[in-house]
Design a protein around this motif. Structure first.
Motif, PDB file in Angstrom:
ATOM      1  N   ILE A  30       0.861  -1.178   0.000  1.00  0.00           N
ATOM      2  CA  ILE A  30       0.000   0.000   0.000  1.00  0.00           C
ATOM      3  C   ILE A  30       0.903   1.236   0.000  1.00  0.00           C
ATOM      4  O   ILE A  30       1.718   1.406   0.914  1.00  0.00           O
ATOM      5  N   PRO A  31       0.784   2.104  -1.002  1.00  0.00           N
ATOM      6  CA  PRO A  31       1.696   3.243  -1.112  1.00  0.00           C
ATOM      7  C   PRO A  31       1.768   4.109   0.154  1.00  0.00           C
ATOM      8  O   PRO A  31       2.830   4.592   0.504  1.00  0.00           O
ATOM      9  N   ARG A  32       0.674   4.294   0.831  1.00  0.00           N
ATOM     10  CA  ARG A  32       0.672   5.104   2.050  1.00  0.00           C
ATOM     11  C   ARG A  32       0.335   4.228   3.248  1.00  0.00           C
ATOM     12  O   ARG A  32      -0.305   4.660   4.193  1.00  0.00           O
ATOM     13  N   GLY A  33       0.825   2.996   3.203  1.00  0.00           N
ATOM     14  CA  GLY A  33       0.554   2.037   4.262  1.00  0.00           C
ATOM     15  C   GLY A  33       1.600   2.091   5.362  1.00  0.00           C
ATOM     16  O   GLY A  33       2.767   2.375   5.118  1.00  0.00           O
ATOM     17  N   GLU A  34       1.155   1.811   6.561  1.00  0.00           N
ATOM     18  CA  GLU A  34       2.044   1.767   7.722  1.00  0.00           C
ATOM     19  C   GLU A  34       1.617   0.612   8.603  1.00  0.00           C
ATOM     20  O   GLU A  34       0.427   0.411   8.858  1.00  0.00           O
ATOM     21  N   LEU A  35       2.571  -0.166   9.074  1.00  0.00           N
ATOM     22  CA  LEU A  35       2.305  -1.249  10.011  1.00  0.00           C
ATOM     23  C   LEU A  35       2.787  -0.827  11.383  1.00  0.00           C
ATOM     24  O   LEU A  35       3.941  -0.433  11.549  1.00  0.00           O
ATOM     25  N   LEU A  36       1.896  -0.900  12.350  1.00  0.00           N
ATOM     26  CA  LEU A  36       2.243  -0.616  13.735  1.00  0.00           C
ATOM     27  C   LEU A  36       2.091  -1.896  14.527  1.00  0.00           C
ATOM     28  O   LEU A  36       0.989  -2.436  14.645  1.00  0.00           O
ATOM     29  N   LEU A  37       3.204  -2.414  15.039  1.00  0.00           N
ATOM     30  CA  LEU A  37       3.180  -3.596  15.882  1.00  0.00           C
ATOM     31  C   LEU A  37       3.211  -3.151  17.343  1.00  0.00           C
ATOM     32  O   LEU A  37       4.136  -2.455  17.757  1.00  0.00           O
ATOM     33  N   LEU A  38       2.217  -3.554  18.086  1.00  0.00           N
ATOM     34  CA  LEU A  38       2.194  -3.268  19.513  1.00  0.00           C
ATOM     35  C   LEU A  38       2.915  -4.417  20.208  1.00  0.00           C
ATOM     36  O   LEU A  38       2.415  -5.540  20.286  1.00  0.00           O
ATOM     37  N   GLU A  39       4.105  -4.139  20.685  1.00  0.00           N
ATOM     38  CA  GLU A  39       5.017  -5.179  21.174  1.00  0.00           C
ATOM     39  C   GLU A  39       4.454  -6.033  22.301  1.00  0.00           C
ATOM     40  O   GLU A  39       4.700  -7.216  22.359  1.00  0.00           O
ATOM     41  N   GLN A  40       3.723  -5.459  23.209  1.00  0.00           N
ATOM     42  CA  GLN A  40       3.248  -6.198  24.377  1.00  0.00           C
ATOM     43  C   GLN A  40       1.820  -6.709  24.206  1.00  0.00           C
ATOM     44  O   GLN A  40       1.179  -7.077  25.183  1.00  0.00           O
ATOM     45  N   ALA A  41       1.314  -6.743  22.983  1.00  0.00           N
ATOM     46  CA  ALA A  41      -0.087  -7.103  22.771  1.00  0.00           C
ATOM     47  C   ALA A  41      -0.221  -8.370  21.933  1.00  0.00           C
ATOM     48  O   ALA A  41       0.622  -8.679  21.108  1.00  0.00           O
ATOM     49  N   ASP A  42      -1.321  -9.055  22.169  1.00  0.00           N
ATOM     50  CA  ASP A  42      -1.725 -10.159  21.311  1.00  0.00           C
ATOM     51  C   ASP A  42      -2.875  -9.657  20.437  1.00  0.00           C
ATOM     52  O   ASP A  42      -3.104  -8.451  20.343  1.00  0.00           O
ATOM     53  N   HIS A  43      -3.626 -10.561  19.825  1.00  0.00           N
ATOM     54  CA  HIS A  43      -4.721 -10.157  18.938  1.00  0.00           C
ATOM     55  C   HIS A  43      -5.745  -9.296  19.684  1.00  0.00           C
ATOM     56  O   HIS A  43      -6.099  -8.213  19.240  1.00  0.00           O
ATOM     57  N   TYR A  44      -6.199  -9.778  20.811  1.00  0.00           N
ATOM     58  CA  TYR A  44      -7.203  -9.038  21.589  1.00  0.00           C
ATOM     59  C   TYR A  44      -6.628  -7.729  22.118  1.00  0.00           C
ATOM     60  O   TYR A  44      -7.262  -6.677  22.036  1.00  0.00           O
ATOM     61  N   GLY A  45      -5.428  -7.770  22.649  1.00  0.00           N
ATOM     62  CA  GLY A  45      -4.802  -6.585  23.220  1.00  0.00           C
ATOM     63  C   GLY A  45      -4.652  -5.445  22.234  1.00  0.00           C
ATOM     64  O   GLY A  45      -4.767  -4.276  22.585  1.00  0.00           O
ATOM     65  N   ALA A  46      -4.415  -5.773  20.983  1.00  0.00           N
ATOM     66  CA  ALA A  46      -4.289  -4.736  19.949  1.00  0.00           C
ATOM     67  C   ALA A  46      -5.615  -4.030  19.723  1.00  0.00           C
ATOM     68  O   ALA A  46      -5.655  -2.838  19.442  1.00  0.00           O
ATOM     69  N   HIS A  47      -6.717  -4.744  19.862  1.00  0.00           N
ATOM     70  CA  HIS A  47      -8.041  -4.165  19.623  1.00  0.00           C
ATOM     71  C   HIS A  47      -8.511  -3.255  20.754  1.00  0.00           C
ATOM     72  O   HIS A  47      -9.305  -2.350  20.524  1.00  0.00           O
ATOM     73  N   VAL A  48      -8.036  -3.504  21.948  1.00  0.00           N
ATOM     74  CA  VAL A  48      -8.512  -2.717  23.094  1.00  0.00           C
ATOM     75  C   VAL A  48      -7.443  -1.760  23.625  1.00  0.00           C
ATOM     76  O   VAL A  48      -7.645  -1.100  24.619  1.00  0.00           O
ATOM     77  N   SER A  49      -6.362  -1.657  22.913  1.00  0.00           N
ATOM     78  CA  SER A  49      -5.248  -0.830  23.369  1.00  0.00           C
ATOM     79  C   SER A  49      -5.591   0.657  23.357  1.00  0.00           C
ATOM     80  O   SER A  49      -6.262   1.156  22.466  1.00  0.00           O
ATOM     81  N   ALA A  50      -5.099   1.348  24.372  1.00  0.00           N
ATOM     82  CA  ALA A  50      -5.178   2.805  24.415  1.00  0.00           C
ATOM     83  C   ALA A  50      -3.755   3.352  24.522  1.00  0.00           C
ATOM     84  O   ALA A  50      -3.536   4.460  25.008  1.00  0.00           O
TER      85      ALA A  50
END
Length: 64
Positions: A30-50
């Motif tokens: 994706i030309p303007r794509g960015e991947l952000l990996l939340l190091e301390q999160a799993d699948h669920y944790g990424a969805h509820v992260s603040a």
């Protein structure tokens, strides 16, 4: 994906390894794509992260 013209933020927890390769590929294609990996999160944790890193990334993407 190479023709998308809108910014795209892909967020996932680093512990959600099943989809990591696909997420990296999508962010690269994706030309303007960015991947952000939340190091301390799993699948669920990424969805509820603040996490401030996530909040700032969302703001940056929306401003773009």
């Amino acid at each position: 994906l190479t023709e998308w013209t809108v910014p795209c933020l892909i967020v996932m927890g680093a512990g959600d390894a099943d989809f990591l390769d696909q997420a990296r590929r999508a962010a690269a294609e994706i030309p303007r794509g960015e991947l952000l990996l939340l190091e301390q999160a799993d699948h669920y944790g990424a969805h509820v992260s603040a996490d401030e890193v996530l909040i700032e990334a969302v703001r940056r993407t929306l401003r773009a």
